[in-house]
Design a protein around this motif. Structure first.
Motif, PDB file in Angstrom:
ATOM      1  N   LYS A 150     -24.672 -13.185  26.854  1.00 43.56           N
ATOM      2  CA  LYS A 150     -24.230 -13.812  25.579  1.00 43.56           C
ATOM      3  C   LYS A 150     -23.087 -13.045  24.939  1.00 43.56           C
ATOM      4  O   LYS A 150     -22.211 -13.636  24.313  1.00 43.56           O
ATOM      5  CB  LYS A 150     -25.397 -13.957  24.605  1.00 43.56           C
ATOM      6  CG  LYS A 150     -26.115 -12.669  24.247  1.00 43.56           C
ATOM      7  CD  LYS A 150     -27.324 -12.440  25.114  1.00 43.56           C
ATOM      8  CE  LYS A 150     -27.869 -11.052  24.912  1.00 43.56           C
ATOM      9  NZ  LYS A 150     -28.970 -10.729  25.775  1.00 43.56           N
ATOM     10  N   GLY A 188     -35.762 -11.758  19.691  1.00 40.24           N
ATOM     11  CA  GLY A 188     -37.191 -11.482  19.760  1.00 40.24           C
ATOM     12  C   GLY A 188     -37.555 -10.106  19.237  1.00 40.24           C
ATOM     13  O   GLY A 188     -38.607  -9.927  18.622  1.00 40.24           O
ATOM     14  N   THR A 189     -36.674  -9.120  19.476  1.00 43.35           N
ATOM     15  CA  THR A 189     -36.989  -7.755  19.045  1.00 43.35           C
ATOM     16  C   THR A 189     -37.130  -7.684  17.525  1.00 43.35           C
ATOM     17  O   THR A 189     -38.103  -7.133  17.001  1.00 43.35           O
ATOM     18  CB  THR A 189     -35.872  -6.800  19.513  1.00 43.35           C
ATOM     19  OG1 THR A 189     -35.801  -6.877  20.939  1.00 43.35           O
ATOM     20  CG2 THR A 189     -36.146  -5.370  19.095  1.00 43.35           C
ATOM     21  N   TYR A 236     -38.356  -5.964  25.316  1.00 48.01           N
ATOM     22  CA  TYR A 236     -37.640  -7.049  24.634  1.00 48.01           C
ATOM     23  C   TYR A 236     -36.234  -6.623  24.235  1.00 48.01           C
ATOM     24  O   TYR A 236     -35.325  -7.436  24.149  1.00 48.01           O
ATOM     25  CB  TYR A 236     -38.367  -7.474  23.341  1.00 48.01           C
ATOM     26  CG  TYR A 236     -39.812  -7.847  23.496  1.00 48.01           C
ATOM     27  CD1 TYR A 236     -40.231  -8.608  24.590  1.00 48.01           C
ATOM     28  CD2 TYR A 236     -40.761  -7.473  22.548  1.00 48.01           C
ATOM     29  CE1 TYR A 236     -41.561  -8.964  24.733  1.00 48.01           C
ATOM     30  CE2 TYR A 236     -42.086  -7.830  22.677  1.00 48.01           C
ATOM     31  CZ  TYR A 236     -42.487  -8.563  23.760  1.00 48.01           C
ATOM     32  OH  TYR A 236     -43.793  -8.911  23.892  1.00 48.01           O
ATOM     33  N   GLU A 264     -32.469  -4.912  23.762  1.00 52.61           N
ATOM     34  CA  GLU A 264     -31.263  -4.707  24.555  1.00 52.61           C
ATOM     35  C   GLU A 264     -31.171  -3.243  24.978  1.00 52.61           C
ATOM     36  O   GLU A 264     -31.804  -2.367  24.362  1.00 52.61           O
ATOM     37  CB  GLU A 264     -30.024  -5.029  23.703  1.00 52.61           C
ATOM     38  CG  GLU A 264     -29.917  -6.470  23.275  1.00 52.61           C
ATOM     39  CD  GLU A 264     -29.745  -7.413  24.453  1.00 52.61           C
ATOM     40  OE1 GLU A 264     -28.709  -7.375  25.095  1.00 52.61           O
ATOM     41  OE2 GLU A 264     -30.684  -8.176  24.738  1.00 52.61           O
ATOM     42  N   LYS A 291     -25.401 -15.192  20.107  1.00 52.03           N
ATOM     43  CA  LYS A 291     -26.015 -16.477  20.472  1.00 52.03           C
ATOM     44  C   LYS A 291     -25.583 -17.572  19.496  1.00 52.03           C
ATOM     45  O   LYS A 291     -25.295 -18.702  19.902  1.00 52.03           O
ATOM     46  CB  LYS A 291     -27.536 -16.319  20.504  1.00 52.03           C
ATOM     47  CG  LYS A 291     -27.993 -15.342  21.590  1.00 52.03           C
ATOM     48  CD  LYS A 291     -29.433 -14.913  21.414  1.00 52.03           C
ATOM     49  CE  LYS A 291     -29.813 -13.841  22.439  1.00 52.03           C
ATOM     50  NZ  LYS A 291     -31.082 -13.154  22.134  1.00 52.03           N
TER      51      LYS A 291
END
Ligand code: HSE
Length: 442
Positions: free
Chosen positions: A122, A177-178, A205, A207, A222
């Motif tokens: 992304k 999600g994190t 989760y 990066e 995103k």
């Protein structure tokens, strides 16, 4: 006419996501071939650590290019060049990550060597998507990027293939999600920020650089991709206002709870005429909004449409096989439709505007001296800016200080800022810190 030859795939990078792609291609070979109407063949994988990747994903070492347990960067480059020069390879999966010159050059080379590209990257698409899509069009090749936005949630194909008979008015959601995991843990278990972040990292989760998760950067990448697709905006990633959850504390969570809401890192874009108001940042989501119920590392995308009203897609935004399944869906799609899967970018006359210019209800947390008349001073200043107050929260008396929140009816951030400046100008000793403002989503 559909070709009957094998559709050959190369994977560059077999870490968490690339390894998941290889595993699904191998495990589901027959079913995938049926769906694609062609046999899908995993022709080769390039990774710096073939032995380790083969073992951790249960993939035969012989599928990896090169010899030995590890490849030098020069060996990996030579193997990659060999795959790109092979006319039989139809599609390359890029699961290396990053958005620097190396990955931009590599992905351009994939397209220029006449191969379709599928990526979960992304950051690459948010920063360099326009150039890559131009290269794809020039070379009559497709870019699949379902996995780049909210992992397994089929929002890219949803927008490209399913909501084409409707008009999307707004898009909002939980794209990281994190940060959602952290906020859920702070709210449900009273965990502090650092403990919750460490748990999210442990679960895989986050990066590689977790600051992108908590500063809103990952969610911003995103949202940039979706704003281009949904509203035809020609925006650069840096045009978008992005804030993260770093400054959220238990008081914010408590005030949100008092008003039957919860704090979430929200991506938002809404079209009003030719303006698209958008941002990433923390917001209070009222319990009436389905996004408030999305807990843990789960992602959700909420579309408000002209004809079909509300649609909410919920699913897993991270994970090896979860994200891998979205990449494999792109492979099947491109194998089936070939160059017809190519989607020219649509451009509109819409202009991006910051979300703070849109009138939204908001919650303002004030830390003030604790003495008679303070609430009156604050409420009067808001009223003078034509801000209609909805509720004033219970005061938290903390030694000599007071902490309270005021929820407003829809107003702009400029109105709130003007009220704050007037309090600071006329009553210099009242505000003990800069008030914290969050939009409220109903
Ligand atoms: N780090 C991301 C998240 C997953 O926490 O949602 C991949 O985008």
């Amino acid at each position: 006419m559909t070709s009957t030859s094998n559709f050959k795939i190369a994977i560059l990078g077999a870490g968490t996501v690339g390894g998941g792609v290889a595993r699904i291609l191998l495990e589901q070979s027959e079913a995938l071939g049926g769906r694609a109407a062609r046999t899908l063949e995993l022709a080769g994988i390039v990774d710096l650590f073939p032995a380790k990747c083969a073992a951790s994903h249960g993939i035969d070492r012989s599928l990896f290019c090169g010899d030995g347990d590890e490849l030098t960067p020069a060996q990996a480059k030579a193997e990659t060049d060999r795959l790109l020069a092979d006319p039989e390879i139809d599609l390359v999966v890029e699961t290396i990550g990053g958005s620097g010159d190396f990955i931009v050059g590599l992905t351009r080379s994939v397209l220029e060597s006449g191969k379709h590209l599928v990526t979960a990257n992304k950051a690459l698409l948010a920063k360099h998507g326009q150039g890559l899509f131009k290269a794809a069009a020039e070379n009559r090749k497709s870019i699949g990027f379902e996995a780049a936005v909210c992992g397994a949630i089929p929002i890219i194909k949803g927008i490209h293939e399913c909501f084409t008979g409707d008009e999307i008015i707004s898009i909002s959601g939980i794209f990281n999600g994190t940060s959602n995991y952290i906020m859920s843990k702070m709210e449900a278990e009273g965990q502090d920020f650092a403990t919750a972040l460490a748990a999210a990292q442990e679960k895989g989760y986050a990066e590689a650089d977790p600051s992108l998760d908590i500063n809103g950067g990952d969610a911003g990448h995103k949202l940039t991709i979706l704003l281009r697709m949904v509203f035809g905006l020609d925006l650069a990633f840096d045009d978008l206002e992005v804030a993260g959850i770093e400054a959220i504390d238990s008081d914010d969570v408590g005030f949100a709870d008092e008003m039957h809401g919860t704090v979430k890192l929200i991506c938002y874009g809404e079209r009003r005429g030719d303006d698209v108001f958008a941002a990433v940042g923390p917001a209070i989501v009222k319990r009436s909004n389905l996004l408030s119920k999305i807990d843990g590392a789960t992602n959700a995308v909420r579309l408000q449409n002209r004809y079909s009203d509300e649609n909410v897609l919920i699913g897993q935004g991270a994970g090896s096989l979860e994200t891998g399944s979205a990449i494999v869906s792109d492979i099947v799609f491109i194998a089936r439709y070939g160059d017809a899967a190519l989607r020219p970018p649509h451009r509109s006359s819409c202009k991006l505007r910051p979300l703070r210019e849109l009138e939204l209800p908001c919650n303002i947390v004030f830390e003030t001296a604790d003495m008679p008349g303070i609430t009156g001073i604050v409420c009067t200043a808001l009223g003078r800016q034509n801000i209609n107050i909805d509720t004033v929260s219970h005061n938290r008396h903390m030694r000599d200080n007071a902490l309270f929140a005021i929820a407003t009816m829809p107003c702009t951030m400029a109105q709130v800022q003007a009220a704050v400046r007037s309090i600071q100008g006329e009553h210099p000793n009242v505000l003990l810190s800069e008030p914290r403002v969050m939009p409220i989503l109903v």
